[in-house]
Scaffold this motif. Structure first.
Motif, PDB file in Angstrom:
ATOM      1  N   ALA A  59     -21.337  33.529-102.037  1.00  0.00           N
ATOM      2  CA  ALA A  59     -20.662  33.905-100.634  1.00  0.00           C
ATOM      3  C   ALA A  59     -19.327  34.522-101.123  1.00  0.00           C
ATOM      4  O   ALA A  59     -18.637  35.136-100.549  1.00  0.00           O
ATOM      5  CB  ALA A  59     -20.938  32.921 -99.696  1.00  0.00           C
ATOM      6  N   ARG A  60     -18.630  33.696-101.868  1.00  0.00           N
ATOM      7  CA  ARG A  60     -17.232  33.838-102.311  1.00  0.00           C
ATOM      8  C   ARG A  60     -17.153  35.144-103.029  1.00  0.00           C
ATOM      9  O   ARG A  60     -16.129  36.070-102.729  1.00  0.00           O
ATOM     10  CB  ARG A  60     -16.716  32.644-103.292  1.00  0.00           C
ATOM     11  CG  ARG A  60     -15.286  32.870-103.351  1.00  0.00           C
ATOM     12  CD  ARG A  60     -14.574  31.685-104.149  1.00  0.00           C
ATOM     13  NE  ARG A  60     -15.052  30.376-103.644  1.00  0.00           N
ATOM     14  CZ  ARG A  60     -14.632  29.339-104.104  1.00  0.00           C
ATOM     15  NH1 ARG A  60     -14.493  29.202-105.435  1.00  0.00           N
ATOM     16  NH2 ARG A  60     -14.861  28.320-103.420  1.00  0.00           N
ATOM     17  N   LEU A  61     -17.881  35.573-103.970  1.00  0.00           N
ATOM     18  CA  LEU A  61     -18.100  36.859-104.583  1.00  0.00           C
ATOM     19  C   LEU A  61     -18.363  37.906-103.646  1.00  0.00           C
ATOM     20  O   LEU A  61     -17.667  38.941-104.097  1.00  0.00           O
ATOM     21  CB  LEU A  61     -19.265  36.791-105.880  1.00  0.00           C
ATOM     22  CG  LEU A  61     -19.235  37.809-106.589  1.00  0.00           C
ATOM     23  CD1 LEU A  61     -18.306  38.077-107.347  1.00  0.00           C
ATOM     24  CD2 LEU A  61     -20.761  37.968-107.353  1.00  0.00           C
ATOM     25  N   GLU A  62     -19.237  37.873-102.727  1.00  0.00           N
ATOM     26  CA  GLU A  62     -19.213  38.883-101.808  1.00  0.00           C
ATOM     27  C   GLU A  62     -18.123  39.140-100.903  1.00  0.00           C
ATOM     28  O   GLU A  62     -17.974  40.412-100.391  1.00  0.00           O
ATOM     29  CB  GLU A  62     -20.796  38.414-100.849  1.00  0.00           C
ATOM     30  CG  GLU A  62     -22.065  38.678-101.607  1.00  0.00           C
ATOM     31  CD  GLU A  62     -22.308  39.876-102.245  1.00  0.00           C
ATOM     32  OE1 GLU A  62     -21.527  40.871-101.669  1.00  0.00           O
ATOM     33  OE2 GLU A  62     -23.087  39.699-103.289  1.00  0.00           O
ATOM     34  N   LEU A  63     -17.475  38.083-100.649  1.00  0.00           N
ATOM     35  CA  LEU A  63     -16.136  38.492 -99.981  1.00  0.00           C
ATOM     36  C   LEU A  63     -15.056  39.383-100.708  1.00  0.00           C
ATOM     37  O   LEU A  63     -14.401  39.897 -99.906  1.00  0.00           O
ATOM     38  CB  LEU A  63     -15.354  36.961 -99.540  1.00  0.00           C
ATOM     39  CG  LEU A  63     -16.188  36.177 -98.095  1.00  0.00           C
ATOM     40  CD1 LEU A  63     -15.285  34.871 -97.998  1.00  0.00           C
ATOM     41  CD2 LEU A  63     -16.121  37.247 -97.188  1.00  0.00           C
ATOM     42  N   GLU A  82     -23.013  37.702 -94.849  1.00  0.00           N
ATOM     43  CA  GLU A  82     -23.566  37.158 -93.707  1.00  0.00           C
ATOM     44  C   GLU A  82     -25.025  36.308 -93.917  1.00  0.00           C
ATOM     45  O   GLU A  82     -25.229  35.460 -93.196  1.00  0.00           O
ATOM     46  CB  GLU A  82     -23.566  38.148 -92.507  1.00  0.00           C
ATOM     47  CG  GLU A  82     -22.155  38.518 -91.979  1.00  0.00           C
ATOM     48  CD  GLU A  82     -21.311  37.509 -91.405  1.00  0.00           C
ATOM     49  OE1 GLU A  82     -21.927  36.561 -90.963  1.00  0.00           O
ATOM     50  OE2 GLU A  82     -20.234  37.617 -91.379  1.00  0.00           O
ATOM     51  N   ARG A  83     -25.503  36.953 -94.914  1.00  0.00           N
ATOM     52  CA  ARG A  83     -26.844  36.516 -95.349  1.00  0.00           C
ATOM     53  C   ARG A  83     -26.326  35.086 -95.698  1.00  0.00           C
ATOM     54  O   ARG A  83     -27.430  34.301 -95.894  1.00  0.00           O
ATOM     55  CB  ARG A  83     -27.351  37.088 -96.326  1.00  0.00           C
ATOM     56  CG  ARG A  83     -27.906  38.426 -95.642  1.00  0.00           C
ATOM     57  CD  ARG A  83     -28.991  39.247 -96.669  1.00  0.00           C
ATOM     58  NE  ARG A  83     -29.448  40.548 -96.252  1.00  0.00           N
ATOM     59  CZ  ARG A  83     -29.005  41.733 -96.219  1.00  0.00           C
ATOM     60  NH1 ARG A  83     -27.786  41.671 -97.172  1.00  0.00           N
ATOM     61  NH2 ARG A  83     -29.414  43.073 -95.808  1.00  0.00           N
ATOM     62  N   ALA A  88     -21.888  29.078 -97.011  1.00  0.00           N
ATOM     63  CA  ALA A  88     -20.312  29.241 -97.478  1.00  0.00           C
ATOM     64  C   ALA A  88     -19.382  28.064 -96.684  1.00  0.00           C
ATOM     65  O   ALA A  88     -19.822  27.423 -95.695  1.00  0.00           O
ATOM     66  CB  ALA A  88     -20.042  30.455 -96.729  1.00  0.00           C
ATOM     67  N   ALA A  89     -18.463  27.691 -97.424  1.00  0.00           N
ATOM     68  CA  ALA A  89     -17.175  26.959 -97.287  1.00  0.00           C
ATOM     69  C   ALA A  89     -16.688  27.385 -95.829  1.00  0.00           C
ATOM     70  O   ALA A  89     -16.514  28.632 -95.807  1.00  0.00           O
ATOM     71  CB  ALA A  89     -16.621  26.582 -98.378  1.00  0.00           C
ATOM     72  N   PRO A  90     -16.077  26.522 -95.082  1.00  0.00           N
ATOM     73  CA  PRO A  90     -15.288  26.833 -94.171  1.00  0.00           C
ATOM     74  C   PRO A  90     -14.109  27.846 -94.392  1.00  0.00           C
ATOM     75  O   PRO A  90     -13.987  28.901 -93.606  1.00  0.00           O
ATOM     76  CB  PRO A  90     -14.584  25.475 -93.630  1.00  0.00           C
ATOM     77  CG  PRO A  90     -15.627  24.431 -93.981  1.00  0.00           C
ATOM     78  CD  PRO A  90     -16.205  25.076 -95.282  1.00  0.00           C
ATOM     79  N   TYR A  95     -12.369  33.539 -93.867  1.00  0.00           N
ATOM     80  CA  TYR A  95     -11.649  34.858 -94.531  1.00  0.00           C
ATOM     81  C   TYR A  95     -12.689  36.097 -94.102  1.00  0.00           C
ATOM     82  O   TYR A  95     -12.328  36.990 -93.687  1.00  0.00           O
ATOM     83  CB  TYR A  95     -11.843  34.490 -96.064  1.00  0.00           C
ATOM     84  CG  TYR A  95     -11.099  35.548 -96.808  1.00  0.00           C
ATOM     85  CD1 TYR A  95      -9.854  36.330 -96.334  1.00  0.00           C
ATOM     86  CD2 TYR A  95     -11.656  36.482 -97.790  1.00  0.00           C
ATOM     87  CE1 TYR A  95      -9.468  37.203 -96.939  1.00  0.00           C
ATOM     88  CE2 TYR A  95     -11.138  37.525 -98.519  1.00  0.00           C
ATOM     89  CZ  TYR A  95     -10.055  37.932 -98.142  1.00  0.00           C
ATOM     90  OH  TYR A  95      -9.357  38.830 -98.768  1.00  0.00           O
ATOM     91  N   ALA A  96     -14.032  35.479 -93.921  1.00  0.00           N
ATOM     92  CA  ALA A  96     -15.017  36.566 -93.397  1.00  0.00           C
ATOM     93  C   ALA A  96     -14.700  37.084 -92.110  1.00  0.00           C
ATOM     94  O   ALA A  96     -14.720  38.392 -91.654  1.00  0.00           O
ATOM     95  CB  ALA A  96     -16.555  36.428 -93.764  1.00  0.00           C
TER      96      ALA A  96
END
Length: 207
Positions: A59-63, A82-83, A88-90, A95-96
């Motif tokens: 998730a962090r990489l996608e961000l 979103e998937r 993901a962490a808070p 950030y998203a």
């Protein structure tokens, strides 16, 4: 006795070094407009992170990818994140939401340091306080998305992208300037901006 035994620090895992290197190459290639390289490097980065089985790191990489899109005014949703949102962490969720222009006051403290002041101040003047070029363009992109950008902040984004040689965000931000010049009836400025865009369009990304 081997040299490794003399060190008190554990070695950085190969996957971590590889993922970091590929993700940085992917961002640079994307910003430079090199689609072939950025697609390959993102694939490599994802594969390395996937070795850990950690969805929060994916998730962090996608961000990171989504942030580069916001910097370049690419308004597509951050669907891959979103998937993974549930895992993901808070901080990543905050950030998203920031990148999407819907961050809540309670989430601001969770944002990366470079974005906290921009999110808290809510004005374009705070963009110039962001030292990192990519973070500055991300902040400007969020302000444009939320309707709070100003001409000086747009000009700053243009010059930042230009100084880095990032053709994708440069063309996007020059396009914003040209549209505003058209709206203001300044045909001379609009024409000059489009000449500049044409030069950037003709440049060939490094292979």
């Amino acid at each position: 006795m081997g040299l490794a035994a003399c060190s008190s620090k554990p070695a950085v895992p190969d996957w971590q070094m590889n993922a970091h290197a590929s993700s940085q190459k992917a961002v640079e290639a994307y910003l430079s407009g090199n689609n072939r390289v950025q697609a390959l490097e993102w694939e490599l980065a994802r594969a390395e992170v996937a070795r850990t089985g950690r969805l929060d790191l994916l998730a962090r990489l996608e961000l990171l990818r989504c942030a580069a899109h916001v910097a370049s005014l690419d308004v597509q949703p951050c669907s891959e994140f979103e998937r993974l949102r549930t895992d993901a962490a808070p901080a990543e969720q905050a950030y998203a939401d920031y990148l999407a222009g819907r961050v809540q006051p309670a989430q601001i403290a969770l944002l990366p340091e470079a974005q906290r002041k921009v999110a808290a101040a809510g004005d374009a003047a705070s963009v110039t306080s962001v030292a990192d070029p990519l973070s500055q363009l991300v902040a400007a992109g969020v302000l444009l998305k939320t309707g709070r950008i100003t001409p000086p902040a747009i000009a700053q984004a243009v010059e930042t992208a230009s100084a880095q040689g990032w053709r994708r965000p440069l063309m996007a931000w020059l396009g914003v300037q040209a549209q505003r010049a058209d709206a203001a009836g300044d045909a001379s400025a609009a024409a000059a901006l489009r000449r500049r865009i044409a030069v950037v369009e003709q440049s060939v990304p490094a292979r």
